[in-house]
Design a protein around this motif. Sequence first.
Motif, PDB file in Angstrom:
ATOM      1  N   SER A  39       0.834  -1.204   0.000  1.00 26.46           N
ATOM      2  CA  SER A  39       0.000   0.000   0.000  1.00 26.46           C
ATOM      3  C   SER A  39       0.870   1.256   0.000  1.00 26.46           C
ATOM      4  O   SER A  39       0.580   2.222  -0.707  1.00 26.46           O
ATOM      5  CB  SER A  39      -0.921  -0.030   1.216  1.00 26.46           C
ATOM      6  N   ALA A  40       1.943   1.239   0.775  1.00 27.73           N
ATOM      7  CA  ALA A  40       2.840   2.396   0.834  1.00 27.73           C
ATOM      8  C   ALA A  40       3.541   2.611  -0.506  1.00 27.73           C
ATOM      9  O   ALA A  40       3.700   3.753  -0.956  1.00 27.73           O
ATOM     10  CB  ALA A  40       3.865   2.207   1.947  1.00 27.73           C
ATOM     11  N   ILE A  41       3.959   1.526  -1.145  1.00 31.26           N
ATOM     12  CA  ILE A  41       4.607   1.638  -2.455  1.00 31.26           C
ATOM     13  C   ILE A  41       3.640   2.243  -3.468  1.00 31.26           C
ATOM     14  O   ILE A  41       4.010   3.101  -4.266  1.00 31.26           O
ATOM     15  CB  ILE A  41       5.156   0.272  -2.915  1.00 31.26           C
ATOM     16  N   ALA A  42       2.383   1.800  -3.411  1.00 30.83           N
ATOM     17  CA  ALA A  42       1.375   2.347  -4.323  1.00 30.83           C
ATOM     18  C   ALA A  42       1.175   3.841  -4.072  1.00 30.83           C
ATOM     19  O   ALA A  42       1.081   4.627  -5.020  1.00 30.83           O
ATOM     20  CB  ALA A  42       0.061   1.599  -4.158  1.00 30.83           C
ATOM     21  N   ARG A  43       1.148   4.241  -2.795  1.00 30.65           N
ATOM     22  CA  ARG A  43       0.969   5.667  -2.480  1.00 30.65           C
ATOM     23  C   ARG A  43       2.164   6.494  -2.932  1.00 30.65           C
ATOM     24  O   ARG A  43       2.051   7.688  -3.165  1.00 30.65           O
ATOM     25  CB  ARG A  43       0.718   5.858  -0.987  1.00 30.65           C
ATOM     26  N   LEU A  44       3.318   5.859  -3.056  1.00 30.60           N
ATOM     27  CA  LEU A  44       4.509   6.558  -3.529  1.00 30.60           C
ATOM     28  C   LEU A  44       4.533   6.651  -5.054  1.00 30.60           C
ATOM     29  O   LEU A  44       4.797   7.711  -5.623  1.00 30.60           O
ATOM     30  CB  LEU A  44       5.767   5.826  -3.037  1.00 30.60           C
ATOM     31  N   LEU A  45       4.237   5.545  -5.732  1.00 32.78           N
ATOM     32  CA  LEU A  45       4.380   5.494  -7.185  1.00 32.78           C
ATOM     33  C   LEU A  45       3.214   6.101  -7.956  1.00 32.78           C
ATOM     34  O   LEU A  45       3.421   6.705  -9.007  1.00 32.78           O
ATOM     35  CB  LEU A  45       4.587   4.046  -7.637  1.00 32.78           C
ATOM     36  N   VAL A  46       2.005   5.953  -7.459  1.00 32.40           N
ATOM     37  CA  VAL A  46       0.832   6.427  -8.205  1.00 32.40           C
ATOM     38  C   VAL A  46       0.877   7.939  -8.454  1.00 32.40           C
ATOM     39  O   VAL A  46       0.616   8.374  -9.577  1.00 32.40           O
ATOM     40  CB  VAL A  46      -0.478   5.967  -7.542  1.00 32.40           C
ATOM     41  N   PRO A  47       1.222   8.775  -7.467  1.00 32.33           N
ATOM     42  CA  PRO A  47       1.296  10.216  -7.784  1.00 32.33           C
ATOM     43  C   PRO A  47       2.347  10.549  -8.839  1.00 32.33           C
ATOM     44  O   PRO A  47       2.128  11.407  -9.687  1.00 32.33           O
ATOM     45  CB  PRO A  47       1.645  10.865  -6.439  1.00 32.33           C
ATOM     46  N   ILE A  48       3.475   9.838  -8.811  1.00 31.46           N
ATOM     47  CA  ILE A  48       4.521  10.091  -9.803  1.00 31.46           C
ATOM     48  C   ILE A  48       4.034   9.688 -11.192  1.00 31.46           C
ATOM     49  O   ILE A  48       4.163  10.445 -12.157  1.00 31.46           O
ATOM     50  CB  ILE A  48       5.811   9.336  -9.422  1.00 31.46           C
ATOM     51  N   LEU A  49       3.458   8.494 -11.291  1.00 34.27           N
ATOM     52  CA  LEU A  49       2.934   8.033 -12.577  1.00 34.27           C
ATOM     53  C   LEU A  49       1.783   8.911 -13.049  1.00 34.27           C
ATOM     54  O   LEU A  49       1.660   9.202 -14.239  1.00 34.27           O
ATOM     55  CB  LEU A  49       2.491   6.576 -12.477  1.00 34.27           C
ATOM     56  N   SER A  50       0.937   9.340 -12.119  1.00 31.68           N
ATOM     57  CA  SER A  50      -0.192  10.202 -12.482  1.00 31.68           C
ATOM     58  C   SER A  50       0.287  11.527 -13.042  1.00 31.68           C
ATOM     59  O   SER A  50      -0.257  12.028 -14.031  1.00 31.68           O
ATOM     60  CB  SER A  50      -1.081  10.447 -11.259  1.00 31.68           C
ATOM     61  N   ALA A  51       1.293  12.106 -12.413  1.00 33.42           N
ATOM     62  CA  ALA A  51       1.835  13.371 -12.906  1.00 33.42           C
ATOM     63  C   ALA A  51       2.427  13.199 -14.301  1.00 33.42           C
ATOM     64  O   ALA A  51       2.228  14.044 -15.182  1.00 33.42           O
ATOM     65  CB  ALA A  51       2.897  13.895 -11.940  1.00 33.42           C
ATOM     66  N   TYR A  52       3.121  12.105 -14.517  1.00 34.56           N
ATOM     67  CA  TYR A  52       3.714  11.830 -15.828  1.00 34.56           C
ATOM     68  C   TYR A  52       2.627  11.683 -16.892  1.00 34.56           C
ATOM     69  O   TYR A  52       2.712  12.286 -17.959  1.00 34.56           O
ATOM     70  CB  TYR A  52       4.575  10.565 -15.746  1.00 34.56           C
ATOM     71  N   ILE A  53       1.609  10.873 -16.588  1.00 32.47           N
ATOM     72  CA  ILE A  53       0.519  10.643 -17.555  1.00 32.47           C
ATOM     73  C   ILE A  53      -0.223  11.939 -17.847  1.00 32.47           C
ATOM     74  O   ILE A  53      -0.512  12.260 -19.003  1.00 32.47           O
ATOM     75  CB  ILE A  53      -0.438   9.550 -17.051  1.00 32.47           C
ATOM     76  N   SER A  54      -0.547  12.710 -16.806  1.00 32.89           N
ATOM     77  CA  SER A  54      -1.302  13.946 -17.041  1.00 32.89           C
ATOM     78  C   SER A  54      -0.479  14.984 -17.797  1.00 32.89           C
ATOM     79  O   SER A  54      -1.033  15.781 -18.548  1.00 32.89           O
ATOM     80  CB  SER A  54      -1.818  14.524 -15.720  1.00 32.89           C
ATOM     81  N   GLN A  55       0.836  14.971 -17.610  1.00 35.19           N
ATOM     82  CA  GLN A  55       1.673  15.940 -18.310  1.00 35.19           C
ATOM     83  C   GLN A  55       1.869  15.559 -19.770  1.00 35.19           C
ATOM     84  O   GLN A  55       1.798  16.404 -20.651  1.00 35.19           O
ATOM     85  CB  GLN A  55       3.032  16.058 -17.623  1.00 35.19           C
ATOM     86  N   TYR A  56       2.111  14.284 -20.041  1.00 36.49           N
ATOM     87  CA  TYR A  56       2.447  13.876 -21.405  1.00 36.49           C
ATOM     88  C   TYR A  56       1.257  13.359 -22.209  1.00 36.49           C
ATOM     89  O   TYR A  56       1.344  13.289 -23.428  1.00 36.49           O
ATOM     90  CB  TYR A  56       3.570  12.840 -21.380  1.00 36.49           C
ATOM     91  N   LEU A  57       0.182  13.006 -21.551  1.00 36.03           N
ATOM     92  CA  LEU A  57      -1.028  12.607 -22.265  1.00 36.03           C
ATOM     93  C   LEU A  57      -2.106  13.620 -21.905  1.00 36.03           C
ATOM     94  O   LEU A  57      -2.050  14.745 -22.343  1.00 36.03           O
ATOM     95  CB  LEU A  57      -1.412  11.167 -21.918  1.00 36.03           C
TER      96      LEU A  57
END
Length: 145
Positions: free
Chosen positions: A111-129
């Motif tokens: 759960s902690a890993i997901a809370r760490l990675l999801v915001p990073i991936l979300s920022a990447y997706i929202s910026q480039y897509l």
Amino acid sequence: EVFGIDSTTVGLTIGGCGVVGVILLLNFKHISTCFTDAQLVVGGQLFFATGIAILTDYGNENMNLAKFLTGFFFIFALGFPVNDASIVGLFSKVCGNKPQGTLQGLLAMSSAIARLLVPILSAYISQYLNMTVLFIGVNIVLVIS
């Protein structure tokens, strides 16, 4: 500043959602007598899905403060507390009499890993897509999980 609100208002909003979540968790024993474990897990997922659906833009630039706060409330004030408490309880029942410390630790770690990675991936997706791709992707992951 999105929607023209200051950081104090954002902080109070997040804090208010946290208070609602704590109240929900303090009453979870009573809530769990009214619903089965499966109903609670599905209910938590439905709160997540509702919040995500509210926040999904579908390509129209029609996001406003009320829509954002409502979606945020469904995800953080209702979805996380119901889902986390019901999954931990269900996980504990599945483990039975076996030592649960390591297994509960692994569950918390994932759960902690997901809370760490999801915001990073979300920022990447929202910026480039775009945000629509992000929220549709989140809904797909929610359905799969």
